[in-house]
Write an enzyme that holds these catalytic residues in place. Sequence first.
Site, PDB file in Angstrom:
ATOM      1  N   ASN A   1       7.441  12.690 -10.038  1.00 24.50           N
ATOM      2  CA  ASN A   1       8.366  13.418 -10.137  1.00 24.50           C
ATOM      3  C   ASN A   1       9.507  12.556 -11.246  1.00 24.50           C
ATOM      4  OD1 ASN A   1       9.328  11.637  -8.307  1.00 24.50           O
ATOM      5  ND2 ASN A   1      10.416  13.116  -7.102  1.00 24.50           N
TER       6      ASN A   1
ATOM      7  N   ASP B   1       3.857   7.809  -9.556  1.00 26.23           N
ATOM      8  CA  ASP B   1       5.231   8.324  -9.541  1.00 26.23           C
ATOM      9  C   ASP B   1       4.865   9.699 -10.207  1.00 26.23           C
ATOM     10  OD1 ASP B   1       7.600   9.556  -9.396  1.00 26.23           O
ATOM     11  OD2 ASP B   1       8.248   8.225 -11.056  1.00 26.23           O
TER      12      ASP B   1
ATOM     13  N   ASP C   1      11.090   9.827 -10.697  1.00 21.11           N
ATOM     14  CA  ASP C   1      12.190   8.804 -10.010  1.00 21.11           C
ATOM     15  C   ASP C   1      11.916   7.396  -9.927  1.00 21.11           C
ATOM     16  OD1 ASP C   1      10.419   9.015  -8.038  1.00 21.11           O
ATOM     17  OD2 ASP C   1      11.914   9.570  -6.543  1.00 21.11           O
TER      18      ASP C   1
ATOM     19  N   ASP D   1       4.592   8.556  -5.038  1.00 15.73           N
ATOM     20  CA  ASP D   1       4.625   9.686  -4.017  1.00 15.73           C
ATOM     21  C   ASP D   1       3.325  10.336  -3.507  1.00 15.73           C
ATOM     22  OD1 ASP D   1       4.318  11.385  -6.391  1.00 15.73           O
ATOM     23  OD2 ASP D   1       6.220  10.812  -6.858  1.00 15.73           O
TER      24      ASP D   1
ATOM     25  N   ASP E   1       0.272   4.566   8.973  1.00 14.01           N
ATOM     26  CA  ASP E   1       0.773   3.357   9.375  1.00 14.01           C
ATOM     27  C   ASP E   1       1.680   3.588  10.508  1.00 14.01           C
ATOM     28  OD1 ASP E   1       1.606   0.677   9.604  1.00 14.01           O
ATOM     29  OD2 ASP E   1       1.344   0.444   7.315  1.00 14.01           O
TER      30      ASP E   1
ATOM     31  N   HIS F   1       0.433  -5.917   1.809  1.00 15.41           N
ATOM     32  CA  HIS F   1       2.014  -5.961   1.178  1.00 15.41           C
ATOM     33  C   HIS F   1       2.980  -7.049   1.785  1.00 15.41           C
ATOM     34  CE1 HIS F   1       1.828  -4.200   5.422  1.00 15.41           C
ATOM     35  NE2 HIS F   1       3.128  -3.952   5.169  1.00 15.41           N
ATOM     36  N   ASP F   2       2.334  -7.672   2.596  1.00 14.49           N
ATOM     37  CA  ASP F   2       3.197  -8.590   3.175  1.00 14.49           C
ATOM     38  C   ASP F   2       3.111 -10.057   2.393  1.00 14.49           C
ATOM     39  OD1 ASP F   2       4.562  -6.993   4.961  1.00 14.49           O
ATOM     40  OD2 ASP F   2       3.395  -7.473   6.336  1.00 14.49           O
TER      41      ASP F   2
ATOM     42  N   ASP G   1       1.467  -1.298  13.370  1.00 13.39           N
ATOM     43  CA  ASP G   1       2.269  -2.338  12.840  1.00 13.39           C
ATOM     44  C   ASP G   1       2.653  -3.292  14.087  1.00 13.39           C
ATOM     45  OD1 ASP G   1       3.963  -3.387  10.659  1.00 13.39           O
ATOM     46  OD2 ASP G   1       5.426  -2.820  12.225  1.00 13.39           O
TER      47      ASP G   1
ATOM     48  N   GLU H   1      -2.306  -4.530  13.484  1.00 16.23           N
ATOM     49  CA  GLU H   1      -1.652  -5.796  12.873  1.00 16.23           C
ATOM     50  C   GLU H   1      -1.407  -6.829  14.125  1.00 16.23           C
ATOM     51  OE1 GLU H   1       1.777  -7.341   9.984  1.00 16.23           O
ATOM     52  OE2 GLU H   1       2.157  -6.121  11.410  1.00 16.23           O
TER      53      GLU H   1
END
Length: 541
Positions: free
Chosen positions: A25, A23, A27, A31, A100, A325-326, A201, A261
């Site tokens: 900025n 990150d 938040d 990013d 992706d 990530h799954d 995907d 995928e």
Amino acid sequence: MKEPTDWWKDAVVYQIYPRSFQDTNGDGVGDLPGIAQRLDYLQWLGVDTVWLSPVYRSPMRDFGYDISNYREIDPVFGTLEDFKHLLREAHNRGIRVLMDMVLNHTSDLHPWFEEARSSRRNPKRDWYIWHDGVNGRPPNNWLATFGGRAWEWDAATGQYYLHSFLKEQPDLNWRNPEMRRAAFDEMRYWLEMGVDGFRLDVINFIVKDEQLRSNPFAFGPTIRPYDLQEHRYDRNQPETHEILRELRKLLDSYDAMSVGEVYSPEPGDPAVSAAYLGEADELHLSFDFSLCYQSFNAEAIGRCLRRWYAQIPEGASACNVLSNHDGSRASSRLAAKRERRRAFEREKLLAALLLTLRGTPFLYYGEEIGIRDGPIKRSQIVDPLGKKYWPFHKGRDPCRTPMQWSEEPYSGFSHVEPWLPVNVDYPEVNVADERNDPSSLLSWYRSLLHLRRESECLRHGEIVFLDLEAPVIGYRRRVPGEECLVLLNFSARTVRLEPGTVENGTVLLGTNRRSGEQGGKRQALLAPYEAAVFSFRSAAG
Ligand code: TEU
Ligand code: CA
């Protein structure tokens, strides 16, 4: 128009989940400028390609896998300028960038769907899949991967629409030629900008049975209703192949690549994945997730790999992956923390496997330092899958926690509380510490990556598995003039190999041996969890 060069057969891909990398900025969400800032690290590590999970504009119901505009960057990640800057900076360092691409569905807030649902007569109506239903019920028994029926009633126009995932992710109709062209145009837009390819995907979901027939019942890997159907009619339809051949031509004309995928339920099916490589004229690479479902067992993993390589068609190439990530991260799955030292040895062994196999390796961010699934409390769950199925399935947040850069607050990922909590182990497991420790997992990954880069044999060599007694996996990699031998002891005991196995070899890299060491009698023993790579040179070739 470019000539395709096969660069992707040589690549090592590093998957970044952009929300969780860096990150800048304040938040609490990672990013694009954050990724750009960390390119030097990736270059130092030795990967040459990054894949970014979706950064397009999205209402984030599925954290970016619900795209509402394929040509815009979501403001949470930055601007289009930030993206171009990242692309330039990556290319300056010899790092390629994959995006992706979600082709099965869009967000329900995508203008295409907003138009489509505005009226039955709208020209884009047929870009999605609609049905009147039968006797007041959905037309068939299809279910959504994320729970419930795959059909959502649209009261305004009096029809159901299909969604294989959330109801906010309506499925596109790939049987419509205009829709097809539009999707290709979206990809061309990024290719023109210089993007090096796409991860696609759920690519095996994109076409559905023309007659929308109901799926037959089947015993599945889990008791969730979705797994109690054979997905005969809502996936893997033959028309997909023709689309992929067309896509291959588009990508090849930019010397860009695709990795699909290809989702098949546990325990994975290499034949399904390999089918989408066509005759080396469809996907460039296709994920088979069988390896992600194996336990830490030489025999099981060895069998799984042989099956996978046996499926790869002539002229095509394999790829290998341990985490994404799954699912649960490989460290958590295969190297339980109970015995920290053993866990560490297992992690090193898995790294050696991934990076010495034939085919393109895919690393998941943080794998190189040993990030584990984060302990996510129920109140901290943000993944829609976790919200829906908790406690039966805790969702995918645990494998998406922030990258652990240092022992600073929030692990140097952000100055504020991140969108998902940093794993509690970050004071010990972080880049800054491991970078300075030659015996760390990070240093080991880096050595393997550099070895792979320098070794023609490890990059291109054919693979021949040895018939060793379990618990050792062994294989030879071969190019004319050189042969590499990889030995991986998957057990906590010392294993004696047949005399002569490593004689005349030179150690390239090992967990328990010095590089450059010559083969000899002593070497007939493999220490617990030992990984070793030997080189044998011959005059021929
Ligand atoms: O995933 C496909 C998918 O259905 C599974 O990987 C799913 O996440 C798994 O069943 C969980 O148990 C792809 C993306 O990788 C995933 O992040 C998206 O949510 C999904 O498609 C929808 O786009
Ligand atoms: Ca941010």
